[in-house]
Design an enzyme around this catalytic site. Structure first.
Site, PDB file in Angstrom:
ATOM      1  CG  ASP A 106      -0.185  15.555  -4.265  1.00  0.00           C
ATOM      2  OD1 ASP A 106      -0.941  16.163  -5.045  1.00  0.00           O
ATOM      3  OD2 ASP A 106       0.586  16.142  -3.493  1.00  0.00           O
ATOM      4  CD  GLU A 135      -2.787   1.273   2.425  1.00  0.00           C
ATOM      5  OE1 GLU A 135      -3.579   2.230   2.516  1.00  0.00           O
ATOM      6  OE2 GLU A 135      -2.709   0.366   3.285  1.00  0.00           O
ATOM      7  CG  ASP A 156     -11.150  13.064  -4.134  1.00  0.00           C
ATOM      8  OD1 ASP A 156      -9.947  13.009  -4.468  1.00  0.00           O
ATOM      9  OD2 ASP A 156     -11.571  13.841  -3.248  1.00  0.00           O
ATOM     10  CG  ASP A 209      11.175   7.283  -3.532  1.00  0.00           C
ATOM     11  OD1 ASP A 209      10.129   6.806  -4.019  1.00  0.00           O
ATOM     12  OD2 ASP A 209      11.936   8.038  -4.165  1.00  0.00           O
ATOM     13  CB  THR A 253     -10.741   7.041   4.173  1.00  0.00           C
ATOM     14  OG1 THR A 253     -10.851   7.903   3.019  1.00  0.00           O
ATOM     15  CG2 THR A 253     -10.176   5.702   3.738  1.00  0.00           C
ATOM     16  NE  ARG A 254      -9.982  11.981   9.566  1.00  0.00           N
ATOM     17  CZ  ARG A 254      -9.141  12.079  10.603  1.00  0.00           C
ATOM     18  NH1 ARG A 254      -9.610  12.377  11.794  1.00  0.00           N
ATOM     19  NH2 ARG A 254      -7.863  11.836  10.445  1.00  0.00           N
ATOM     20  CG  PHE A 255      -8.870  12.271   1.978  1.00  0.00           C
ATOM     21  CD1 PHE A 255      -8.325  13.544   2.063  1.00  0.00           C
ATOM     22  CD2 PHE A 255      -9.008  11.693   0.726  1.00  0.00           C
ATOM     23  CE1 PHE A 255      -7.934  14.218   0.918  1.00  0.00           C
ATOM     24  CE2 PHE A 255      -8.629  12.369  -0.421  1.00  0.00           C
ATOM     25  CZ  PHE A 255      -8.083  13.636  -0.321  1.00  0.00           C
ATOM     26  CE  LYS A 288      -0.862  25.664  -8.717  1.00  0.00           C
ATOM     27  NZ  LYS A 288       0.131  26.587  -8.124  1.00  0.00           N
TER      28      LYS A 288
END
Length: 287
Positions: A193, A118, A229, A170, A266-268, A197
């Site tokens: 992430d 993960e 999302d 990493d 998830t909360r996010f 942009k």
């Protein structure tokens, strides 16, 4: 008599060798450059020292000096007392630094369990729920966020879980240098992430080169599960996964998959849904 610390103390017409030397070797604030350099060096050493001796290193693979584009940014936010306690107690048992100096023996590390990687687990709540729901699968969870590492360790400890290991650093170095071919039974990348942009799209993790590397570490039939999302990133994920010859969409007609029951909400994710975001899951298998 020694030169004054402030070069501007000399009259403008007096540009002697001594005055020029002081101007060159002093900072605008009047601090000599050798003192400023010494201060910077002390700060650099402090940044490199582990915050928790015996815990995760600040830059575990620093010796590689790689110049490639990173898909992540380390975050050094505040560590709570509970997270600090978990790091001190549990990191020597369940944590590892991604230093690129050894190849991991996953069967030994997870007592023979099949292992899913993960990448990016945030604060670890979803990871713990998945580990508790499937104790027969080991989860090697990678992140660079120290508070999240401590939180995941503490949650796993409270749940009595033995199938979670936390890796610091990493993920590219882990995949490239520390894992055997055909050693993973799955890959999970949840809400990476999106780098929204356009000039930052090259930093997105899900790229053809990344999938080439992943394919060499996954067993045939292993499941790759991504979720986001961010609509444009979901479209890119679907495009590059569909185009890769070593991955096959589990949705026969192609496109996105329904959220599988094993991936917790998830909360996010809940925050995104509350804002009207649409979450897309992608489920592909290694051919």
């Amino acid at each position: 008599m020694s030169e004054p610390l402030n070069p501007s103390a000399h009259p403008p017409a007096d540009r002697s060798a001594g005055a020029s030397s002081a101007a060159v070797h002093s900072s605008p604030a009047g601090i000599p450059d050798d003192l400023r350099a010494a201060s910077f060096e002390r700060q650099r050493r402090l940044r490199q020292e582990p915050r928790f001796p015996g815990g995760p290193a600040i830059d575990p693979a620093g010796s590689h000096h790689e110049r490639r584009i990173r898909s992540f940014q380390p975050r050094r936010s505040r560590v709570t007392p509970g997270q600090e306690d978990a790091l001190k107690r549990l990191w020597p048992l369940w944590g590892l630094d991604i230093d690129g100096r050894r190849v991991l023996d996953l069967p030994e590390l997870f007592d023979g369990l099949p292992v899913v990687l993960e990448i990016g687990f945030g604060m670890g709540e979803a990871t713990v729920q998945m580990a508790a729901g499937d104790p027969g699968t080991g989860i090697l969870a990678v992140d660079v966020h120290t508070p999240g590492q401590g939180n995941l360790l503490g949650l796993a400890d409270r749940e009595g879980l033995s199938n979670v290991r936390v890796a610091n650093g990493d993920a590219i170095i882990l995949l490239r240098e520390m894992l055997e071919p055909d050693s993973l039974d799955g890959l999970r990348v949840y809400f990476p992430d999106p780098w929204p942009k356009k000039r930052h799209h090259k930093r997105r993790l899900i790229q053809p080169e990344f999938l080439d590397l992943v394919a060499r570490r996954l067993k045939p039939g292993a499941l790759v599960h991504c979720a986001t999302d961010w609509e444009p990133y979901a479209e890119q994920m679907l495009e590059v996964l569909t185009a890769h010859p070593l991955f096959e969409n589990t949705v026969p007609e192609g496109g996105y998959a329904p959220r599988p029951a094993f991936r917790p909400l998830t909360r996010f994710e809940g925050q995104g849904l509350a804002k009207g975001h649409v979450v897309h899951d992608l489920l592909f298998t290694r051919r």
